[in-house]
Write a protein that holds these residues in place. Structure first.
Motif, PDB file in Angstrom:
ATOM      1  N   LYS A 131      18.468  45.151  33.727  1.00 44.18           N
ATOM      2  CA  LYS A 131      18.320  46.209  32.738  1.00 44.18           C
ATOM      3  C   LYS A 131      18.953  45.749  31.428  1.00 44.18           C
ATOM      4  O   LYS A 131      20.015  45.135  31.449  1.00 44.18           O
ATOM      5  CB  LYS A 131      19.046  47.455  33.269  1.00 44.18           C
ATOM      6  N   PRO A 132      18.329  46.067  30.286  1.00 47.11           N
ATOM      7  CA  PRO A 132      18.915  45.672  29.004  1.00 47.11           C
ATOM      8  C   PRO A 132      20.347  46.195  28.852  1.00 47.11           C
ATOM      9  O   PRO A 132      20.659  47.311  29.283  1.00 47.11           O
ATOM     10  CB  PRO A 132      17.992  46.318  27.967  1.00 47.11           C
ATOM     11  N   ILE A 133      21.195  45.397  28.233  1.00 47.17           N
ATOM     12  CA  ILE A 133      22.615  45.738  28.108  1.00 47.17           C
ATOM     13  C   ILE A 133      22.810  47.016  27.289  1.00 47.17           C
ATOM     14  O   ILE A 133      23.654  47.842  27.627  1.00 47.17           O
ATOM     15  CB  ILE A 133      23.412  44.558  27.513  1.00 47.17           C
ATOM     16  N   TYR A 134      22.025  47.213  26.231  1.00 49.76           N
ATOM     17  CA  TYR A 134      22.206  48.412  25.412  1.00 49.76           C
ATOM     18  C   TYR A 134      21.972  49.680  26.218  1.00 49.76           C
ATOM     19  O   TYR A 134      22.646  50.693  26.009  1.00 49.76           O
ATOM     20  CB  TYR A 134      21.330  48.384  24.148  1.00 49.76           C
ATOM     21  N   ILE A 135      21.059  49.613  27.183  1.00 48.45           N
ATOM     22  CA  ILE A 135      20.814  50.776  28.051  1.00 48.45           C
ATOM     23  C   ILE A 135      22.006  50.993  28.980  1.00 48.45           C
ATOM     24  O   ILE A 135      22.420  52.125  29.223  1.00 48.45           O
ATOM     25  CB  ILE A 135      19.503  50.597  28.848  1.00 48.45           C
ATOM     26  N   GLN A 136      22.580  49.909  29.470  1.00 49.09           N
ATOM     27  CA  GLN A 136      23.734  50.030  30.357  1.00 49.09           C
ATOM     28  C   GLN A 136      24.958  50.574  29.611  1.00 49.09           C
ATOM     29  O   GLN A 136      25.705  51.394  30.166  1.00 49.09           O
ATOM     30  CB  GLN A 136      24.047  48.677  30.993  1.00 49.09           C
ATOM     31  N   VAL A 137      25.146  50.172  28.369  1.00 42.88           N
ATOM     32  CA  VAL A 137      26.238  50.711  27.555  1.00 42.88           C
ATOM     33  C   VAL A 137      26.014  52.208  27.356  1.00 42.88           C
ATOM     34  O   VAL A 137      26.918  53.027  27.532  1.00 42.88           O
ATOM     35  CB  VAL A 137      26.336  49.982  26.189  1.00 42.88           C
ATOM     36  N   GLN A 157      35.135  49.340  19.222  1.00 48.25           N
ATOM     37  CA  GLN A 157      35.882  49.350  20.482  1.00 48.25           C
ATOM     38  C   GLN A 157      35.012  48.829  21.625  1.00 48.25           C
ATOM     39  O   GLN A 157      35.465  48.043  22.459  1.00 48.25           O
ATOM     40  CB  GLN A 157      36.371  50.760  20.822  1.00 48.25           C
ATOM     41  N   LEU A 158      33.761  49.271  21.656  1.00 48.39           N
ATOM     42  CA  LEU A 158      32.850  48.841  22.721  1.00 48.39           C
ATOM     43  C   LEU A 158      32.517  47.355  22.601  1.00 48.39           C
ATOM     44  O   LEU A 158      32.454  46.649  23.609  1.00 48.39           O
ATOM     45  CB  LEU A 158      31.577  49.694  22.701  1.00 48.39           C
ATOM     46  N   VAL A 159      32.325  46.888  21.383  1.00 44.95           N
ATOM     47  CA  VAL A 159      32.050  45.465  21.150  1.00 44.95           C
ATOM     48  C   VAL A 159      33.227  44.623  21.664  1.00 44.95           C
ATOM     49  O   VAL A 159      33.033  43.636  22.374  1.00 44.95           O
ATOM     50  CB  VAL A 159      31.797  45.181  19.651  1.00 44.95           C
ATOM     51  N   ALA A 200      25.026  44.680  17.415  1.00 46.27           N
ATOM     52  CA  ALA A 200      23.685  45.285  17.370  1.00 46.27           C
ATOM     53  C   ALA A 200      23.294  45.869  18.727  1.00 46.27           C
ATOM     54  O   ALA A 200      22.623  46.905  18.792  1.00 46.27           O
ATOM     55  CB  ALA A 200      22.654  44.253  16.925  1.00 46.27           C
ATOM     56  N   THR A 201      23.728  45.219  19.789  1.00 45.26           N
ATOM     57  CA  THR A 201      23.419  45.699  21.141  1.00 45.26           C
ATOM     58  C   THR A 201      24.088  47.042  21.383  1.00 45.26           C
ATOM     59  O   THR A 201      23.452  47.995  21.845  1.00 45.26           O
ATOM     60  CB  THR A 201      23.897  44.672  22.198  1.00 45.26           C
ATOM     61  N   VAL A 202      25.361  47.135  21.061  1.00 41.78           N
ATOM     62  CA  VAL A 202      26.096  48.394  21.228  1.00 41.78           C
ATOM     63  C   VAL A 202      25.500  49.469  20.329  1.00 41.78           C
ATOM     64  O   VAL A 202      25.265  50.601  20.760  1.00 41.78           O
ATOM     65  CB  VAL A 202      27.596  48.201  20.924  1.00 41.78           C
ATOM     66  N   SER A 203      25.226  49.122  19.075  1.00 46.70           N
ATOM     67  CA  SER A 203      24.679  50.088  18.119  1.00 46.70           C
ATOM     68  C   SER A 203      23.360  50.680  18.585  1.00 46.70           C
ATOM     69  O   SER A 203      23.107  51.871  18.397  1.00 46.70           O
ATOM     70  CB  SER A 203      24.481  49.433  16.755  1.00 46.70           C
ATOM     71  N   LYS A 204      22.526  49.856  19.214  1.00 40.40           N
ATOM     72  CA  LYS A 204      21.235  50.352  19.688  1.00 40.40           C
ATOM     73  C   LYS A 204      21.430  51.456  20.731  1.00 40.40           C
ATOM     74  O   LYS A 204      20.770  52.494  20.675  1.00 40.40           O
ATOM     75  CB  LYS A 204      20.404  49.196  20.253  1.00 40.40           C
ATOM     76  N   GLY A 205      22.329  51.240  21.677  1.00 44.14           N
ATOM     77  CA  GLY A 205      22.593  52.256  22.696  1.00 44.14           C
ATOM     78  C   GLY A 205      23.203  53.516  22.105  1.00 44.14           C
ATOM     79  O   GLY A 205      22.799  54.633  22.440  1.00 44.14           O
ATOM     80  N   ILE A 206      24.164  53.339  21.204  1.00 44.41           N
ATOM     81  CA  ILE A 206      24.825  54.479  20.554  1.00 44.41           C
ATOM     82  C   ILE A 206      23.831  55.269  19.710  1.00 44.41           C
ATOM     83  O   ILE A 206      23.804  56.498  19.749  1.00 44.41           O
ATOM     84  CB  ILE A 206      25.995  53.996  19.665  1.00 44.41           C
ATOM     85  N   ASN A 207      22.992  54.564  18.959  1.00 51.72           N
ATOM     86  CA  ASN A 207      22.018  55.243  18.100  1.00 51.72           C
ATOM     87  C   ASN A 207      21.026  56.071  18.899  1.00 51.72           C
ATOM     88  O   ASN A 207      20.586  57.124  18.444  1.00 51.72           O
ATOM     89  CB  ASN A 207      21.297  54.240  17.198  1.00 51.72           C
TER      90      ASN A 207
END
Length: 123
Positions: free
Chosen positions: A9-15, A39-41, A49-56
């Motif tokens: 599963k994509p990491i942004y979805i897991q975050v 903090q998540l990064v 960008a990966t974290v931001s995608k999930g948060i957004n």
């Protein structure tokens, strides 16, 4: 939080799902400040960008909201929205498949319920 990511599963979805889990489990409640992107990064050692995608995505679904210059916060009603979403997903992903397979195997509704109660009781 868990930092072991599943390769399926994509990491942004897991975050995103980990933040959702914290809301569902009442670790984060309405109007609580959520972990920041930075903090998540730093915690996960992954790309911003990966974290931001999930948060957004959580912001777009009104699970989180931004306070400019302060951070992200859990929206009112977020837990209820997530529970409803996860219940629908549970039905589609598990119950429908279970019923289809039970029909193939000629397992009755009563037998299905007995098996479910047995499994649920053993945990």
């Amino acid at each position: 939080m868990i930092s072991n990511f599943n390769e399926d599963k994509p990491i942004y979805i897991q975050v995103r799902e980990q933040i959702e889990d914290q809301i569902i489990n009442n670790q984060l409640k309405a109007n609580d400040q959520a972990p920041s992107t930075n903090q998540l990064v730093n915690y996960f050692k992954i790309n911003h960008a990966t974290v931001s995608k999930g948060i957004n995505q959580l912001v777009e679904e009104e699970i989180l909201y931004k306070k400019r210059g302060i951070g992200m916060f859990v929206a009112e009603g977020a837990r209820e929205k997530l529970l409803e979403k996860r219940r629908k997903s549970f039905i589609e992903d598990y119950i429908v498949t279970l019923v289809q397979e039970a029909n193939k195997l000629e397992i009755t509704n009563e037998e299905i319920l007995t098996y479910i109660k047995k499994v649920k009781g053993s945990k």
